[in-house]
Write a protein that holds these residues in place. Structure first.
Motif, PDB file in Angstrom:
ATOM      1  N   UNK A 108       0.668  -1.227  -0.126  1.00  0.00           N
ATOM      2  CA  UNK A 108       0.002  -0.013   0.129  1.00  0.00           C
ATOM      3  C   UNK A 108       0.943   1.173   0.072  1.00  0.00           C
ATOM      4  N   UNK A 122      -3.004   5.432  -1.323  1.00  0.00           N
ATOM      5  CA  UNK A 122      -3.560   4.364  -2.359  1.00  0.00           C
ATOM      6  C   UNK A 122      -4.441   3.312  -1.653  1.00  0.00           C
ATOM      7  N   UNK A 123      -5.033   2.507  -2.570  1.00  0.00           N
ATOM      8  CA  UNK A 123      -5.723   1.404  -2.124  1.00  0.00           C
ATOM      9  C   UNK A 123      -4.349   0.302  -2.010  1.00  0.00           C
ATOM     10  N   UNK A 124      -4.712  -0.928  -1.319  1.00  0.00           N
ATOM     11  CA  UNK A 124      -3.781  -1.733  -1.378  1.00  0.00           C
ATOM     12  C   UNK A 124      -3.628  -2.735  -2.636  1.00  0.00           C
TER      13      UNK A 124
END
Lengths: 123, 108
Positions: free
Chosen positions: B37, B41-43
């Protein structure tokens, strides 16, 4: 392409409820389960639970049982997560995430993620 | 409840190998997954089922698992690999899933 689009940021008071939506596209909705994962400010990821897009069956982590409901709407390829009795410690970014594999022996492994929804809870 | 333990931080120089560990007493029986991650941001999954790379994951990322410990190895780490890394696995019955606390990788 697989897309998950979540609803916008929410601001709530302690004790209130919040319902976050996650609209999916780019694949056959019924075939894949979906997860909800949250992340508090400066904190790590926390898996909240999983919902079957096919049957609506759910599996919640013990911490949230009794306070969370995850549902699905096949007509709109959308899932929802409602969290009740909010506390300031529930302030977090909430993510929906589609499973990696078609629903079967392997579920609850997130692979495609939404953009996240910030839920802020004030006292 | 089941817990996965990671070191809070790992630091390496550019070009060195970074190793991030994850310990949990069920890891000898359960697969581990690794997510990267980056800030804001999203993983993104970088390793699944202990040591498999999803399409698009650079070959510099590899995974291993032995006994109660799993590792994510990043060979020749560079600045773009700076991120938080999380391991992820399940309890005995696959009823509950858990992330490790996360490891911040610094490359400097």
């Amino acid at each position: 392409q697989v897309q998950l689009v979540q609803s916008g940021a929410e601001v709530k008071k302690s004790g209130a409820s919040v319902k976050v939506s996650c609209k999916t596209s780019g694949y056959i909705f019924d075939n894949f389960g979906l997860n909800w994962v949250r992340q508090g400010p400066g904190h790590g990821l926390e898996w909240m639970g999983w919902v079957s897009a096919k049957s609506g069956d759910t599996n919640y982590t013990q911490k949230f049982q009794g306070r969370v409901t995850m549902t699905k709407d096949t007509a709109t390829s959308t899932i929802y997560m409602e969290l009740r009795d909010l506390k300031p410690s529930d302030t977090a970014v909430y993510y929906c995430a589609r499973d990696r594999w078609v629903e079967g022996p392997r579920v609850a492994v997130p692979d495609f993620w939404g953009q996240g929804t910030l839920v802020t809870v004030s006292s | 409840s089941y817990e996965l333990t990671q070191p809070p931080s790992v630091s390496v120089s550019p070009g060195q190998t970074a190793r991030i560990t994850c310990s949990g007493h069920l890891l000898s029986k359960k697969y581990v997954y690794w997510y990267q991650q980056k800030s804001g941001q999203a993983p993104v999954m970088v390793i699944y089922e202990d040591n498999k790379r999803p399409t698009g994951t650079p070959e510099k990322f590899s995974g291993s698992s032995s006994g109660a410990m799993a590792s994510l190895i990043i060979s020749g780490a560079q600045g773009e690999d700076e991120a938080d890394y999380y391991c992820y696995s399940s309890d005995n019955n696959d009823d509950s899933w858990v992330f490790g606390g996360g490891t911040k990788l610094t490359v400097l």
